[in-house]
Design an enzyme around this catalytic site. Structure first.
Site, PDB file in Angstrom:
ATOM      1  N   SER A   1       0.840  -1.214   0.000  1.00 17.57           N
ATOM      2  CA  SER A   1       0.000   0.000   0.000  1.00 17.57           C
ATOM      3  C   SER A   1       0.868   1.255   0.000  1.00 17.57           C
ATOM      4  O   SER A   1       0.559   2.245  -0.682  1.00 17.57           O
ATOM      5  CB  SER A   1      -0.964   0.013   1.180  1.00 17.57           C
ATOM      6  OG  SER A   1      -0.283  -0.176   2.400  1.00 17.57           O
TER       7      SER A   1
ATOM      8  N   HIS B   1      -2.213  -8.758   1.789  1.00 22.01           N
ATOM      9  CA  HIS B   1      -1.879  -7.508   2.499  1.00 22.01           C
ATOM     10  C   HIS B   1      -3.038  -7.190   3.461  1.00 22.01           C
ATOM     11  O   HIS B   1      -3.404  -8.010   4.297  1.00 22.01           O
ATOM     12  CB  HIS B   1      -1.602  -6.429   1.447  1.00 22.01           C
ATOM     13  CG  HIS B   1      -0.990  -5.163   1.961  1.00 22.01           C
ATOM     14  ND1 HIS B   1      -0.386  -5.047   3.184  1.00 22.01           N
ATOM     15  CD2 HIS B   1      -0.908  -3.912   1.399  1.00 22.01           C
ATOM     16  CE1 HIS B   1       0.054  -3.803   3.357  1.00 22.01           C
ATOM     17  NE2 HIS B   1      -0.260  -3.100   2.286  1.00 22.01           N
TER      18      HIS B   1
ATOM     19  N   HIS C   1       5.208 -12.984   7.261  1.00 24.21           N
ATOM     20  CA  HIS C   1       5.483 -11.598   6.858  1.00 24.21           C
ATOM     21  C   HIS C   1       6.683 -11.567   5.920  1.00 24.21           C
ATOM     22  O   HIS C   1       7.593 -12.376   6.051  1.00 24.21           O
ATOM     23  CB  HIS C   1       5.753 -10.711   8.088  1.00 24.21           C
ATOM     24  CG  HIS C   1       5.571  -9.263   7.784  1.00 24.21           C
ATOM     25  ND1 HIS C   1       6.587  -8.486   7.273  1.00 24.21           N
ATOM     26  CD2 HIS C   1       4.482  -8.464   7.872  1.00 24.21           C
ATOM     27  CE1 HIS C   1       6.116  -7.259   7.082  1.00 24.21           C
ATOM     28  NE2 HIS C   1       4.844  -7.208   7.429  1.00 24.21           N
TER      29      HIS C   1
ATOM     30  N   ARG D   1       2.831  -5.001  16.569  1.00 25.55           N
ATOM     31  CA  ARG D   1       1.453  -4.483  16.443  1.00 25.55           C
ATOM     32  C   ARG D   1       0.461  -5.547  16.922  1.00 25.55           C
ATOM     33  O   ARG D   1      -0.577  -5.228  17.497  1.00 25.55           O
ATOM     34  CB  ARG D   1       1.167  -4.091  14.983  1.00 25.55           C
ATOM     35  CG  ARG D   1       2.110  -3.016  14.458  1.00 25.55           C
ATOM     36  CD  ARG D   1       1.964  -2.794  12.970  1.00 25.55           C
ATOM     37  NE  ARG D   1       2.272  -3.997  12.195  1.00 25.55           N
ATOM     38  CZ  ARG D   1       2.131  -4.110  10.879  1.00 25.55           C
ATOM     39  NH1 ARG D   1       1.679  -3.078  10.179  1.00 25.55           N
ATOM     40  NH2 ARG D   1       2.439  -5.226  10.252  1.00 25.55           N
TER      41      ARG D   1
ATOM     42  N   ASP E   1      -2.576  -8.449  11.402  1.00 26.49           N
ATOM     43  CA  ASP E   1      -3.958  -8.812  11.073  1.00 26.49           C
ATOM     44  C   ASP E   1      -4.488  -9.995  11.880  1.00 26.49           C
ATOM     45  O   ASP E   1      -5.690 -10.272  11.859  1.00 26.49           O
ATOM     46  CB  ASP E   1      -4.061  -9.124   9.574  1.00 26.49           C
ATOM     47  CG  ASP E   1      -3.640  -7.934   8.723  1.00 26.49           C
ATOM     48  OD1 ASP E   1      -4.087  -6.815   9.029  1.00 26.49           O
ATOM     49  OD2 ASP E   1      -2.847  -8.118   7.775  1.00 26.49           O
TER      50      ASP E   1
HETATM   51  N1  CMX Z   1       0.430 -19.905   5.575  1.00 21.44           N
HETATM   52  C1  CMX Z   1       0.859 -20.831   4.677  1.00 21.44           C
HETATM   53  N2  CMX Z   1       1.935 -20.670   3.892  1.00 21.44           N
HETATM   54  C2  CMX Z   1       2.629 -19.539   4.048  1.00 21.44           C
HETATM   55  C3  CMX Z   1       2.290 -18.569   4.989  1.00 21.44           C
HETATM   56  C4  CMX Z   1       1.135 -18.758   5.763  1.00 21.44           C
HETATM   57  N3  CMX Z   1       0.688 -17.863   6.652  1.00 21.44           N
HETATM   58  N4  CMX Z   1       3.190 -17.552   4.917  1.00 21.44           N
HETATM   59  C5  CMX Z   1       4.070 -17.891   3.961  1.00 21.44           C
HETATM   60  N5  CMX Z   1       3.722 -19.082   3.416  1.00 21.44           N
HETATM   61  C6  CMX Z   1       4.346 -19.763   2.281  1.00 21.44           C
HETATM   62  C7  CMX Z   1       4.299 -18.861   1.063  1.00 21.44           C
HETATM   63  O1  CMX Z   1       3.004 -18.921   0.453  1.00 21.44           O
HETATM   64  C8  CMX Z   1       5.420 -19.430   0.219  1.00 21.44           C
HETATM   65  O2  CMX Z   1       4.963 -20.618  -0.363  1.00 21.44           O
HETATM   66  P1  CMX Z   1       5.399 -21.046  -1.880  1.00 21.44           P
HETATM   67  O3  CMX Z   1       6.890 -21.062  -1.873  1.00 21.44           O
HETATM   68  O4  CMX Z   1       4.777 -22.375  -2.065  1.00 21.44           O
HETATM   69  O5  CMX Z   1       4.845 -19.989  -2.781  1.00 21.44           O
HETATM   70  C9  CMX Z   1       6.456 -19.791   1.279  1.00 21.44           C
HETATM   71  O6  CMX Z   1       5.725 -19.957   2.519  1.00 21.44           O
HETATM   72  C10 CMX Z   1       7.538 -18.762   1.477  1.00 21.44           C
HETATM   73  O7  CMX Z   1       6.912 -17.524   1.782  1.00 21.44           O
HETATM   74  P2  CMX Z   1       7.668 -16.447   2.699  1.00 21.44           P
HETATM   75  O8  CMX Z   1       8.937 -16.075   2.003  1.00 21.44           O
HETATM   76  O9  CMX Z   1       7.750 -16.928   4.098  1.00 21.44           O
HETATM   77  O10 CMX Z   1       6.635 -15.232   2.723  1.00 21.44           O
HETATM   78  P3  CMX Z   1       6.440 -14.092   1.631  1.00 21.44           P
HETATM   79  O11 CMX Z   1       7.370 -12.971   1.959  1.00 21.44           O
HETATM   80  O12 CMX Z   1       6.493 -14.626   0.255  1.00 21.44           O
HETATM   81  O13 CMX Z   1       4.930 -13.657   1.918  1.00 21.44           O
HETATM   82  C11 CMX Z   1       3.040 -13.088   3.199  1.00 21.44           C
HETATM   83  C12 CMX Z   1       4.544 -12.924   3.036  1.00 21.44           C
HETATM   84  C13 CMX Z   1       2.565 -12.126   4.276  1.00 21.44           C
HETATM   85  C14 CMX Z   1       2.344 -12.735   1.866  1.00 21.44           C
HETATM   86  C15 CMX Z   1       2.734 -14.539   3.591  1.00 21.44           C
HETATM   87  O14 CMX Z   1       3.345 -14.834   4.817  1.00 21.44           O
HETATM   88  C16 CMX Z   1       1.259 -14.852   3.657  1.00 21.44           C
HETATM   89  O15 CMX Z   1       0.660 -15.176   2.632  1.00 21.44           O
HETATM   90  N6  CMX Z   1       0.621 -14.739   4.886  1.00 21.44           N
HETATM   91  C17 CMX Z   1      -0.793 -14.903   5.024  1.00 21.44           C
HETATM   92  C18 CMX Z   1      -1.544 -13.665   4.556  1.00 21.44           C
HETATM   93  C19 CMX Z   1      -1.355 -12.530   5.530  1.00 21.44           C
HETATM   94  O16 CMX Z   1      -1.527 -12.670   6.729  1.00 21.44           O
HETATM   95  N7  CMX Z   1      -1.055 -11.337   5.002  1.00 21.44           N
HETATM   96  C20 CMX Z   1      -0.949 -10.112   5.816  1.00 21.44           C
HETATM   97  C21 CMX Z   1       0.467  -9.592   5.992  1.00 21.44           C
HETATM   98  C22 CMX Z   1       0.489  -8.317   6.784  1.00 21.44           C
HETATM   99  C23 CMX Z   1      -0.093  -7.180   6.004  1.00 21.44           C
HETATM  100  O17 CMX Z   1       0.471  -6.791   4.984  1.00 21.44           O
HETATM  101  O18 CMX Z   1      -1.161  -6.663   6.386  1.00 21.44           O
END
Ligand code: CMX
Length: 440
Positions: free
Chosen positions: A242, A272, A319, A328, A374
């Site tokens: 964002s 996000h 994250h 937070r 979140d």
């Molecule tokens: N549940 C399951 N799998 C997850 C996970 C979770 N909560 N978090 C990461 N992973 C997976 C990723 O999908 C990725 O899988 P692939 O390699 O198969 O694609 C792998 O673990 C590696 O990811 P990462 O390097 O640890 O995390 P990223 O930096 O790529 O992504 C985020 C970060 C937040 C998008 C991810 O942790 C996620 O999808 N979390 C759940 C959604 C969420 O809570 N988002 C809010 C974040 C805070 C915000 O911005 O408001």
């Protein structure tokens, strides 16, 4: 010129000069290198922009102008009989780097009241939209509907010189932030409460007035929660989607309305800001599926595994930068521990804190198994009766506006140019690899 603007003008002029001199002397020094992995991996960790208002450390979490959330809960001015900080104080801090006095914050509260009215065209436009339009769509369009009044766009059209960009950006940002609680409350009441609206209360501060206009609860604790919520969601340095979207759009000299609307569209994604809606939806579905709001650890484990086996993520966990429980999240947990007794959903959120991380860790690929911001917010909102979870990301957006717009004023003051990084094709990467292998 108002006192905040005056302070900003002095600090920005000094930093502008300092930066120019620093760039002249050190502009060619290499600060970072880029791995191919980062080009394919969402540019993780790549240093690529200047963001003055906050900085994120993977282990410490966010610091706003050097202050942690724990420190700000103590140091920022407060409303009478409330232990939580006034978000107005954080905006002041982000903009000029100083903790404001009570008097300065009171001035800002009054200033935003003066600028807070919504034009009739905005409410008419919202009323014309289908009631089931997602609240984030309504927020983004509501922000755009205000663009007619952009001071920046008007002055640009009139030939405003570069050194005045920040001034016009400041005026728009102040107007926009002042109006956001009314816009968001209007969206909430029209979507979920028969279009019955609650007038602003001129005796209240920005966050408390928002709580009042939502009409959720006259409970004083909900006003405290809103002040805390709006403070902690405001900024998370510049690389998050964002913030970066707002920054990118602003770099084209699109005005703050276009920029913030772009940022809100990024916040609306489930990876996000929409994750706050997804968390509570996921928990409520678990409660329904299991037929109990006091599930055992085994039942929760089973449900988590089911989610992962279905190829989905566990919302509220993980994250891109953080490698510890998000401060937070911790701040919201402390709030719940202090203000909320015996709430089933809050208890589930706390159980998840112990159950989810080892499961994610066992997957072997998740870099951060801990909860993010979140994971907790929805349970607090539910507790006070704000149950319509598709609205939750709008609350995040109202807060996030303060950080990204304060940063936008800085970008204009520091003369940041059009953002235009370099992209590559996979073919070009292959050619690069071939060449680097030949060259050894
Ligand atoms: N549940 C399951 N799998 C997850 C996970 C979770 N909560 N978090 C990461 N992973 C997976 C990723 O999908 C990725 O899988 P692939 O390699 O198969 O694609 C792998 O673990 C590696 O990811 P990462 O390097 O640890 O995390 P990223 O930096 O790529 O992504 C985020 C970060 C937040 C998008 C991810 O942790 C996620 O999808 N979390 C759940 C959604 C969420 O809570 N988002 C809010 C974040 C805070 C915000 O911005 O408001």
């Amino acid at each position: 010129m108002d006192a905040l603007k005056q302070k900003f003008a002095e600090k920005a002029a000094a930093l502008f000069q300092e930066n120019r001199a620093m760039l002249k002397e050190h502009g060619d020094k290499i600060i970072d290198q880029v791995a191919i992995r980062q080009l394919y991996g969402g540019m993780r960790g790549m240093k690529s922009m200047i963001w003055e208002t906050s900085e994120l450390d993977a282990y410490e979490g966010i610091r706003f102008r050097g202050y942690s959330i724990r420190e700000l809960r103590k140091l920022l001015p407060k409303a009478p009989n409330c232990k939580e900080p006034l978000p107005e104080g954080l905006f002041w801090l982000m903009l000029v780097g100083e903790i404001p006095s009570q008097e300065e914050v009171n001035w800002l509260t009054e200033e935003w009241k003066k600028r807070g009215e919504l034009p009739a065209r905005t409410t008419a436009m919202l009323d014309a939209m289908p009631a089931d339009t997602h609240p984030m769509t309504q927020l983004s369009m509501g922000i755009l509907s205000l663009q007619n009044d952009s001071v920046f766009a008007k002055r640009y059209e009139e030939g405003m010189p570069k050194n005045e960009y920040w001034d016009a950006y400041y005026e728009d940002s102040m107007n926009l932030i002042a109006k956001l609680p009314r816009l968001a409350a209007y969206i909430y009441r029209r979507t979920f409460h028969n279009n019955e609206h609650i007038a602003a209360d001129p005796s209240l501060d920005w966050g408390a007035n928002f709580a009042h206009m939502l009409g959720i609860s006259e409970h004083a604790d909900f006003k405290s929660l809103m002040r805390l919520y709006l403070t902690i969601h405001a900024d998370h340095e510049g690389g998050n989607a964002s913030a970066h979207s707002t920054h990118l759009v602003g770099s084209t000299l699109s005005d703050p309305y276009y920029s913030l609307s772009g940022g809100m569209n990024a916040l609306a994604g489930p990876l996000h800001g929409l994750a706050n809606q997804e968390v509570i939806k996921w928990i409520l579905e678990m409660v329904e599926e299991l037929g109990t709001d006091t599930p055992t650890n085994e039942q929760i484990t089973e449900y988590i595994n089911q989610t992962l086996e279905a190829g989905k993520v566990i919302p509220g966990y993980g994250h891109a930068v953080l490698r510890q429980p998000d401060p937070r999240y911790i701040a919201q947990r402390h709030f719940a521990e202090e203000y909320i007794k015996d709430d089933a959903i809050v208890s589930i959120v706390w159980k998840l804190f112990t159950i989810v991380p080892p499961i994610l860790q066992d997957l072997g690929k998740v870099k951060n198994p801990w909860p993010n911001v979140d994971a907790h917010s929805g349970a607090l909102l539910m507790h006070y009766g704000l149950k319509e979870f598709s609205f939750y990301t709008v609350l995040f957006g109202v807060s996030r506006a303060m950080g990204v717009l304060a940063a936008g004023v800085w970008s204009r003051a520091l003369g940041m140019p059009l953002e235009r990084p370099k992209s590559m094709t996979s073919k070009a990467i292959k050619e690069f690899l071939k060449k680097s292998t030949v060259e050894g």
